[in-house]
Design a protein around this motif. Structure first.
Motif, mmCIF file in Angstrom:
data_model
loop_
_atom_site.group_PDB
_atom_site.id
_atom_site.type_symbol
_atom_site.label_atom_id
_atom_site.label_comp_id
_atom_site.label_asym_id
_atom_site.label_seq_id
_atom_site.Cartn_x
_atom_site.Cartn_y
_atom_site.Cartn_z
ATOM 1 N N TYR A 128 0.832 -1.208 0.000
ATOM 2 C CA TYR A 128 0.000 0.000 0.000
ATOM 3 C C TYR A 128 0.865 1.255 0.000
ATOM 4 O O TYR A 128 0.662 2.173 -0.807
ATOM 5 C CB TYR A 128 -0.911 -0.031 1.227
ATOM 6 N N PHE A 129 1.863 1.295 0.878
ATOM 7 C CA PHE A 129 2.701 2.486 0.972
ATOM 8 C C PHE A 129 3.824 2.502 -0.063
ATOM 9 O O PHE A 129 4.421 3.548 -0.312
ATOM 10 C CB PHE A 129 3.298 2.603 2.380
ATOM 11 N N GLY A 130 4.117 1.337 -0.650
ATOM 12 C CA GLY A 130 5.174 1.285 -1.665
ATOM 13 C C GLY A 130 4.669 1.543 -3.064
ATOM 14 O O GLY A 130 5.386 1.319 -4.039
ATOM 15 N N SER A 131 3.428 2.015 -3.184
ATOM 16 C CA SER A 131 2.830 2.287 -4.497
ATOM 17 C C SER A 131 2.575 3.775 -4.657
ATOM 18 O O SER A 131 2.300 4.479 -3.677
ATOM 19 C CB SER A 131 1.512 1.515 -4.644
ATOM 20 N N ASP A 132 2.686 4.242 -5.888
ATOM 21 C CA ASP A 132 2.403 5.646 -6.179
ATOM 22 C C ASP A 132 1.696 5.737 -7.526
ATOM 23 O O ASP A 132 1.097 4.771 -7.990
ATOM 24 C CB ASP A 132 3.689 6.483 -6.142
ATOM 25 N N GLU A 180 7.293 11.496 -1.718
ATOM 26 C CA GLU A 180 6.003 11.810 -2.291
ATOM 27 C C GLU A 180 5.018 12.215 -1.199
ATOM 28 O O GLU A 180 4.849 11.509 -0.209
ATOM 29 C CB GLU A 180 5.442 10.590 -3.044
ATOM 30 N N LEU A 181 4.393 13.356 -1.384
ATOM 31 C CA LEU A 181 3.423 13.834 -0.412
ATOM 32 C C LEU A 181 2.242 12.884 -0.297
ATOM 33 O O LEU A 181 1.623 12.767 0.765
ATOM 34 C CB LEU A 181 2.937 15.234 -0.810
ATOM 35 N N SER A 182 1.942 12.159 -1.381
ATOM 36 C CA SER A 182 0.810 11.239 -1.360
ATOM 37 C C SER A 182 1.014 10.138 -0.325
ATOM 38 O O SER A 182 0.050 9.650 0.275
ATOM 39 C CB SER A 182 0.607 10.623 -2.743
ATOM 40 N N VAL A 183 2.270 9.732 -0.106
ATOM 41 C CA VAL A 183 2.554 8.694 0.879
ATOM 42 C C VAL A 183 2.235 9.201 2.274
ATOM 43 O O VAL A 183 1.671 8.484 3.110
ATOM 44 C CB VAL A 183 4.031 8.244 0.791
#
Length: 690
Positions: A41-45, A420-423
């Motif tokens: 989940y956190f290793g995806s962008d 990445e801010l999305s993370v």
């Protein structure tokens, strides 16, 4: 010959044995699975998705268990030619899945038209066949292997569709693949198949179909076609993980037993057939899928554990006798077609039949695990241990150790995506919606790791270009408060200690180094775990102090330290860190001693400096944190000698670093350091001569 009562008693003992030695409890399995789901989940962008499969990600802890990592390229999408082109896919590279002249389960990937934006991995893998462009799986895979090897300096090889580092002992395969949001037509029968016993549930079937499949770069090795190099295999890895996660705990234990049995007979298969891979663990997973789908769920009980294993064993023998193992999703695809036929088929059938006649004693064969399960189960003292329940503290320790393993992976892995801010948004959202202490701990760690990296990356340029100490100190202070939360996690305090060293607060740095020194000695890897007893002793102390797992883990967490070019690091290590492609990793104990040495040297404390140097020399040969595992440890010693003006010992330490067998030597500037020392010696000698 056991009667039914004895069979049930031994099955219960076997179940408890597997929990103690292999599978763990249901809660422990859930923690392992949560680890890899969270990492994905956190290793995806926006560009890639990361998916973890294999036995370990499925929740299994068995010697030799593997982790399969799928890197899914999201800017490429595979479709079938008769599907409508979605408007929201206009920015993606579209590939059409075309029928391949081989077994079902493989396709050609055609590029409809050469667009301006084509993923760079596709560019060199394109092959023109008449008027059409196709993507070659062979070229794609080998190009990936080559580029990965050049970037890391490691020897990378291809294994099926995957890239593997040949020095890994944990069995980690990395596959780069393309997503297909559609369920493959070849597997439509799986959706509508009659299921008398209700497994898998319809909701799970719908979810699996909704998420589609993936295309991995490997052709059908049974194909006689000249175009095998263009074939791509349809992968159901995500579906398979979902199915395994739906197993009951008894079904999961049967899965473990099947894997155990296979590992035990590998030597026999090698000796009799000459190929220990004629049966692979994937076949056993398929056998179990078929077994569960075609049996009553009430059959899968603890008292029937061995019978359940035996049921699967019989199915495997039936498949081998028929020479046909149907792929679970595409039954027309015979998984045995490549190897299980002719003389090899008969020998394999004889081997399995002989072990089938042994009944319970089939768990005594082989040398991969010693002693065998059967030998342990027949041991009265082990039987007594199995019926004795774990203490609350032991259970808490096991759960916390699993959570700690995941914290290590959060802090050490996937660092590139944390900018990445999305993370960070994901972490905050997950933290606010977490339903368990494990979820909250993992989300909290991702959030504070991101804040730490963001703060140090923002301050780094300002700090490095500052011309005076006042400006440098002011810039460093800006990130201190962002670092404090991460510094509360065990040996991560050494990052804050580095901050204090850079601001000239040497006493504070020494205090922090001393604070983590004992804990830093408990750091261990899977390849060397002798400090485990130290960790248990330390945990026993904190268990009675803290009620919550997160508080306990913060006190006992110990892991390798990582430093990036964009973050805060000691100027003494500038050469190493600027050369690394990703991050520089340093074991905690050598780093704490190195930092202590530098502080004492700055303070003029020769006694403290010499003691730190003595201990750093001892660490060079440490089984877990020594120079044979991390060449940087030798380099740290060399820098200490060079600081003292002991050039000959500095050169010796740098040379030890250069010839270390540890990984990532391509990033080691030890030879350049030796050249600099020789140059300084030459200049000094010339100056002395006047």
């Amino acid at each position: 010959m056991m009667d039914s009562t004895e069979n049930e008693r031994m099955s219960v003992l076997l179940s408890k044995y597997l929990e103690l030695r292999c599978t763990g409890t249901q809660e422990e399995v859930d923690i392992k699975r949560k680890t890899y789901v969270t990492m994905g989940y956190f290793g995806s962008d926006e560009v890639i998705s990361t998916f973890h499969g294999g036995s370990t990600a499925e929740g299994l802890t068995l010697l030799g268990s593997d982790v399969d990592i799928m890197i899914i390229l999201k800017d490429v999408i595979v479709m079938y030619p008769d599907q409508c082109f979605p408007p929201n896919m206009a920015h993606k590279t579209i590939l059409y899945a075309r029928a391949a002249d081989c077994r079902p389960g493989y396709v050609f990937l055609q590029l409809p038209q050469l667009q301006k934006r084509v993923h760079y991995l596709l560019t060199d893998a394109l092959v023109r066949i008449e008027d059409s462009m196709f993507v070659s799986s062979d070229i794609f895979r080998e190009h990936l292997v080559s580029s990965t090897g050049k970037q890391t300096g490691l020897k990378i090889e291809s294994n099926g569709p995957a890239c593997i580092e040949d020095t890994l002992t944990g069995g980690e395969d990395v596959v780069v693949c393309f997503p297909c949001h559609s369920w493959p037509k070849e597997a439509n029968e799986w959706i509508t198949r009659a299921r008398l016993y209700g497994w898998p549930r319809q909701t799970l079937i719908d979810n699996i179909v909704h998420h589609g499949c993936h295309l991995v770069p490997v052709g059908d090795k049974c194909s006689n076609s000249e175009n095998t190099f263009l074939q791509w295999r349809i992968s159901f890895a995500t579906a398979e993980r979902s199915l395994v996660h739906s197993f009951s705990h008894i079904q999961f234990k049967v899965y473990t037993l099947l894997k155990y049995f296979l590992k035990q007979i590998k030597g026999i298969l090698k000796e009799t057939i000459g190929d220990d891979d004629i049966l692979c663990s994937y076949f056993l997973k398929i056998v179990l899928f078929h077994a569960i789908e075609n049996s009553n769920q009430l059959f899968w009980q603890e008292k029937n554990l061995f019978y359940c294993f035996w049921f699967c064993f019989k199915i495997l023998i039936a498949f081998v006798r028929a020479g046909f193992c149907p792929n679970y999703f595409i039954p027309a695809n015979n998984l045995f077609k490549r190897k299980v036929h002719g003389q090899h088929q008969q020998i394999l059938l004889d081997v399995l039949s002989n072990h089938h006649q042994m009944k319970w004693k089939c768990l005594s064969v082989g040398n991969f695990f010693k002693p065998s399960i059967w030998e342990d189960l027949c041991n009265p003292s082990i039987q007594a241990q199995l019926v004795c329940p774990r203490t609350t503290q032991v259970t808490a320790y096991i759960h916390d150790r699993q959570r700690m393993d995941h914290l290590r992976q959060i802090i050490v892995s996937y660092q590139a995506s944390w900018s990445e801010l999305s993370v960070f948004r994901k972490a905050i959202n997950s933290l606010s919606t977490s339903q368990s202490e494990t979820d909250e701990l993992f989300s909290f760690t991702y959030a504070i790791q991101h804040l730490h990296d963001l703060a140090t990356e923002q301050v780094y340029p300002e700090h490095m270009v500052a011309t005076d100490n006042k400006t440098r100190y002011r810039s460093l202070r800006k990130c201190k408060h962002w670092m404090i939360r991460k510094a509360s996690i065990g040996t991560e305090l050494l990052h804050l200690a580095t901050f204090h060293f850079l601001t000239g607060n040497f006493f504070k740095t020494l205090e922090m180094c001393k604070q983590v020194m004992k804990l830093a000695s408990c750091y261990f890897t899977k390849r060397g775990s002798h400090p485990e007893q130290k960790l248990k002793a330390m945990y026993s102390h904190v268990y009675h102090q803290f009620e919550h797992s997160s508080d306990r883990l913060k006190k006992v967490y110990s892991e390798i330290l990582s430093f990036s070019k964009k973050g805060l690091y000691l100027p003494h290590l500038c050469q190493e860190i600027l050369r690394t492609q990703i991050r520089m990793f340093i074991p905690p104990l050598p780093y704490a001693l190195f930092l202590s040495f530098l502080c004492c040297h700055e303070l003029g404390d020769t006694t403290g400096r010499d003691e730190a140097l003595r201990l750093l020399i001892e660490v060079q040969s440490d089984n877990v944190q020594g120079g044979h595992r991390s060449w940087i440890v030798h380099t740290l010693l060399g820098i200490c000698y060079q600081t003292l003006g002991d050039n000959h010992r500095a050169i010796k330490a740098y040379w030890d670093s250069a010839k270390s067998q540890a990984d990532y030597q391509i990033w080691n500037p030890a030879i350049e350091r030796i050249a600099v020392v020789y140059l300084c010696m030459y200049v000094s000698q010339k100056s002395d001569r006047g």
